[in-house]
Design a protein around this motif. Structure first.
Motif, PDB file in Angstrom:
ATOM      1  N   GLY A  49     -10.248  32.659 -65.753  1.00  0.00           N
ATOM      2  CA  GLY A  49     -11.676  32.381 -65.922  1.00  0.00           C
ATOM      3  C   GLY A  49     -12.377  33.449 -66.743  1.00  0.00           C
ATOM      4  O   GLY A  49     -11.851  34.543 -66.983  1.00  0.00           O
ATOM      5  N   GLY A  50     -13.572  33.088 -67.168  1.00  0.00           N
ATOM      6  CA  GLY A  50     -14.294  33.900 -68.143  1.00  0.00           C
ATOM      7  C   GLY A  50     -14.781  35.241 -67.628  1.00  0.00           C
ATOM      8  O   GLY A  50     -14.804  36.220 -68.379  1.00  0.00           O
ATOM      9  N   VAL A  51     -15.169  35.320 -66.344  1.00  0.00           N
ATOM     10  CA  VAL A  51     -15.745  36.576 -65.848  1.00  0.00           C
ATOM     11  C   VAL A  51     -14.683  37.677 -65.874  1.00  0.00           C
ATOM     12  O   VAL A  51     -14.926  38.791 -66.360  1.00  0.00           O
ATOM     13  CB  VAL A  51     -16.316  36.391 -64.418  1.00  0.00           C
ATOM     14  CG1 VAL A  51     -16.942  37.684 -63.930  1.00  0.00           C
ATOM     15  CG2 VAL A  51     -17.333  35.262 -64.391  1.00  0.00           C
ATOM     16  N   LYS A 210      -5.703  38.396 -76.873  1.00  0.00           N
ATOM     17  CA  LYS A 210      -6.155  37.001 -76.935  1.00  0.00           C
ATOM     18  C   LYS A 210      -6.683  36.634 -78.318  1.00  0.00           C
ATOM     19  O   LYS A 210      -6.657  35.470 -78.700  1.00  0.00           O
ATOM     20  CB  LYS A 210      -7.245  36.837 -75.865  1.00  0.00           C
ATOM     21  CG  LYS A 210      -8.065  35.592 -75.827  1.00  0.00           C
ATOM     22  CD  LYS A 210      -7.405  34.429 -75.163  1.00  0.00           C
ATOM     23  CE  LYS A 210      -6.810  34.632 -73.807  1.00  0.00           C
ATOM     24  NZ  LYS A 210      -7.771  34.677 -72.720  1.00  0.00           N
ATOM     25  N   SER A 239      -8.291  25.639 -70.655  1.00  0.00           N
ATOM     26  CA  SER A 239      -9.323  25.613 -69.606  1.00  0.00           C
ATOM     27  C   SER A 239      -8.712  25.575 -68.233  1.00  0.00           C
ATOM     28  O   SER A 239      -7.651  24.976 -68.057  1.00  0.00           O
ATOM     29  CB  SER A 239     -10.158  24.331 -69.711  1.00  0.00           C
ATOM     30  OG  SER A 239     -11.258  24.522 -70.528  1.00  0.00           O
ATOM     31  N   ARG A 240      -9.431  26.137 -67.281  1.00  0.00           N
ATOM     32  CA  ARG A 240      -9.036  25.883 -65.893  1.00  0.00           C
ATOM     33  C   ARG A 240      -9.038  24.377 -65.653  1.00  0.00           C
ATOM     34  O   ARG A 240      -9.774  23.644 -66.310  1.00  0.00           O
ATOM     35  CB  ARG A 240     -10.039  26.544 -64.942  1.00  0.00           C
ATOM     36  CG  ARG A 240      -9.966  28.048 -64.888  1.00  0.00           C
ATOM     37  CD  ARG A 240     -11.004  28.628 -63.924  1.00  0.00           C
ATOM     38  NE  ARG A 240     -12.370  28.381 -64.366  1.00  0.00           N
ATOM     39  CZ  ARG A 240     -13.181  27.499 -63.822  1.00  0.00           C
ATOM     40  NH1 ARG A 240     -12.787  26.765 -62.797  1.00  0.00           N
ATOM     41  NH2 ARG A 240     -14.405  27.326 -64.269  1.00  0.00           N
ATOM     42  N   ALA A 269      -3.779  23.789 -71.564  1.00  0.00           N
ATOM     43  CA  ALA A 269      -3.280  25.011 -70.924  1.00  0.00           C
ATOM     44  C   ALA A 269      -4.370  25.604 -70.056  1.00  0.00           C
ATOM     45  O   ALA A 269      -5.510  25.763 -70.510  1.00  0.00           O
ATOM     46  CB  ALA A 269      -2.833  26.025 -71.968  1.00  0.00           C
ATOM     47  N   GLY A 270      -4.032  25.901 -68.815  1.00  0.00           N
ATOM     48  CA  GLY A 270      -5.054  26.443 -67.916  1.00  0.00           C
ATOM     49  C   GLY A 270      -4.490  27.417 -66.927  1.00  0.00           C
ATOM     50  O   GLY A 270      -3.457  27.170 -66.302  1.00  0.00           O
ATOM     51  N   SER A 271      -5.170  28.542 -66.802  1.00  0.00           N
ATOM     52  CA  SER A 271      -4.725  29.522 -65.807  1.00  0.00           C
ATOM     53  C   SER A 271      -5.264  29.117 -64.442  1.00  0.00           C
ATOM     54  O   SER A 271      -6.326  28.513 -64.336  1.00  0.00           O
ATOM     55  CB  SER A 271      -5.223  30.911 -66.187  1.00  0.00           C
ATOM     56  OG  SER A 271      -6.592  30.866 -66.495  1.00  0.00           O
ATOM     57  N   VAL A 310      -2.083  31.910 -75.451  1.00  0.00           N
ATOM     58  CA  VAL A 310      -3.365  31.230 -75.705  1.00  0.00           C
ATOM     59  C   VAL A 310      -3.801  31.485 -77.146  1.00  0.00           C
ATOM     60  O   VAL A 310      -4.218  30.573 -77.876  1.00  0.00           O
ATOM     61  CB  VAL A 310      -4.456  31.718 -74.710  1.00  0.00           C
ATOM     62  CG1 VAL A 310      -5.843  31.253 -75.132  1.00  0.00           C
ATOM     63  CG2 VAL A 310      -4.145  31.237 -73.304  1.00  0.00           C
ATOM     64  N   GLU A 327     -21.233  23.520 -68.798  1.00  0.00           N
ATOM     65  CA  GLU A 327     -20.525  24.722 -69.218  1.00  0.00           C
ATOM     66  C   GLU A 327     -21.472  25.905 -69.253  1.00  0.00           C
ATOM     67  O   GLU A 327     -22.499  25.874 -69.936  1.00  0.00           O
ATOM     68  CB  GLU A 327     -19.909  24.517 -70.605  1.00  0.00           C
ATOM     69  CG  GLU A 327     -18.997  25.632 -71.064  1.00  0.00           C
ATOM     70  CD  GLU A 327     -17.831  25.891 -70.114  1.00  0.00           C
ATOM     71  OE1 GLU A 327     -17.924  26.864 -69.337  1.00  0.00           O
ATOM     72  OE2 GLU A 327     -16.845  25.132 -70.124  1.00  0.00           O
ATOM     73  N   LEU A 331     -16.027  30.596 -73.188  1.00  0.00           N
ATOM     74  CA  LEU A 331     -15.495  31.625 -74.092  1.00  0.00           C
ATOM     75  C   LEU A 331     -14.480  31.036 -75.062  1.00  0.00           C
ATOM     76  O   LEU A 331     -14.324  31.504 -76.193  1.00  0.00           O
ATOM     77  CB  LEU A 331     -14.797  32.715 -73.275  1.00  0.00           C
ATOM     78  CG  LEU A 331     -15.680  33.703 -72.528  1.00  0.00           C
ATOM     79  CD1 LEU A 331     -14.823  34.562 -71.612  1.00  0.00           C
ATOM     80  CD2 LEU A 331     -16.465  34.579 -73.492  1.00  0.00           C
TER      81      LEU A 331
END
Ligand code: UDP
Length: 417
Positions: A49-51, A210, A239-240, A269-271, A310, A327, A331
């Motif tokens: 995630g972005g944070v 990245k 994206s998640r 692709a998502g973490s 990524v 959204e 990012l």
């Protein structure tokens, strides 16, 4: 102490290529008046995630200019993260079955965390998103007074039209903060008492693994290693697995594109972030929706997709998609724009800060528009150069880490007694 995330200082010198001398001077001046000030950033996950993506760079940069910045991750149980995901969804406008038991789970976790927090040590405490938002309230209840430092709530999500029962529970926790930071004006909920507000958009780190340039050979090798044919075009959404990111809609758009351009492939692709229990469930839904199509590649960090992968996907893709229906920022949009890869984003929230429709990318309202722009772009890839350059420059001027660092330092200075 909560769970510390160990990070080394990073010198501003490393950003000389992407920063003007005037910006550097401004940052150094601000840094002087914050020398050795102690800053604590608190969020819910060190990964995914972005944070987490932002703090991984922002903390080392703060340390590099002499601010004593720390990052600690709060503790949470599975029940707690189920509740906070419901809060997250509700604050973005989804109706949820909100119960007193959920309030209790949230509240108890605030108490458990505040026991471990060494709040007195810090001049500034930045609390990210709803998961730890009740810490300040709990501190005041426990000690009968405010903590000595300034407390800032940083909201990364679109709270413009929240589901009222949940907003009525969460927003009173924010009232006592010294400041609140939103990404854009539109996200500030109306009719609620809030502390003084600053607007600060998130940013990308152009020199991170990245985002730095890898070279075509490396990009192709990485793409190939996942079984994706590097000689055929592919669409990618990074994206998640989350309803707001609309991976199912991306698959629908891909299917329309495939009718016209049969060689097209799709990568999703998502973490899996540790504070996002809905992720596994939505990953399974996405896999079901893909119906074993051999040209759809659904990948996660469990397949070894990290920052470099990524990066390679975003660079080698014909088109990057971020088809979100809500959204906070996204990012991934700036990441693609930085790489000059054509990008199609949902016409919502923070994506609108980044993409100017038909100039630096495309904003779409539905699956059909997403598919149409994919087809147009795939048929005219050689005409995308100008758009890519404009997109790159827009990110360079507005959404790189040095701008974020400056914005935060400015806010800290403005809050100093
Ligand atoms: N990301 C990643 N690997 C993945 C999926 C996402 O590294 O498999 C990164 C992505 O590149 C971006 C961040 O996670 O930097 C997601 O931030 P964004 O603002 O797009 O969305 P959020 O997850 O915060 O809603």
């Amino acid at each position: 102490m909560l769970e510390p995330v160990p990070l080394k200082p990073r010198s501003l010198d490393r950003y000389m290529q992407v920063m003007t001398p005037a910006a550097r001077e401004r940052i150094e001046t601000l840094a002087k008046s914050l020398h050795n000030k102690r800053v604590l950033q608190i969020n819910a996950t060190a990964y995914g995630g972005g944070v987490a993506e932002i703090l991984t760079t922002l903390i080392p940069m703060m340390r590099g200019i002499g601010v004593d910045a720390q990052w600690e991750v709060m503790y949470g149980t599975d029940d707690f993260y189920n509740v906070t995901k419901a809060i997250h969804n509700s604050l973005q406008g989804m109706e949820t079955a909100w119960t007193p038991q959920m309030e209790e789970i949230y509240y108890d976790q605030q108490i458990a965390n505040i026991e471990r927090l060494e709040a007195e040590e810090y001049d500034f405490v930045v609390v990210h998103d709803p998961q730890p938002a009740g810490f300040l309230d709990q501190y005041i209840k426990k000690h009968g007074h405010r903590p000595p430092g300034k407390w800032i709530w940083r909201c990364h999500i679109d709270t413009s039209r929240p589901f009222a029962p949940v907003a009525d529970y969460v927003f009173p926790f924010i009232e006592n903060y010294d400041a609140a930071v939103f990404t854009m004006q539109d996200f500030i909920p109306t009719g609620r008492p809030l502390p003084p507000i600053s607007l600060i958009p998130p940013c990308i780190d152009p020199i991170s693994l990245k985002n730095l340039s890898l070279g075509d050979e490396v990009n192709h090798a990485i793409v190939d290693s996942y079984g994706i044919d590097p000689n055929r075009p592919f669409l990618v959404q990074i994206s998640r697995f989350d309803p707001w990111k609309d991976p199912l809609g991306v698959i629908d758009a891909y299917r329309i594109v495939k009718k016209e351009i049969p060689e097209i492939q799709l990568v999703l692709a998502g973490s899996m972030a540790s504070d996002d229990p809905e992720g596994m469930h939505y990953l399974a839904r996405t896999e079901t929706h893909a119906q074993d199509d051999p040209d759809i590649f659904i990948l996660t960090n469990a397949h070894g997709v990290g920052a470099i992968e990524v990066n390679a996907f975003q660079r080698a893709a014909a088109v990057v998609i971020q088809k979100s229906t809500r959204e906070g920022f996204g990012l991934t949009v700036s990441e693609a724009m930085w790489k000059q890869t054509p990008v199609i984003g949902g016409n919502v929230g923070g994506i609108r800060l980044q993409i100017e429709h038909e100039k630096t990318g495309y904003l779409v309202d539905d699956v059909d528009a997403c598919a149409k722009h994919c087809i147009d772009l795939l048929k005219n890839l050689d005409q995308c150069k100008k758009m890519g350059e404009l997109a790159h420059n827009h990110v360079r001027e507005n959404f790189t880490m040095t701008a974020l660092l400056e914005n935060w330092l400015q806010l800290f200075v403005s809050l100093q007694d």
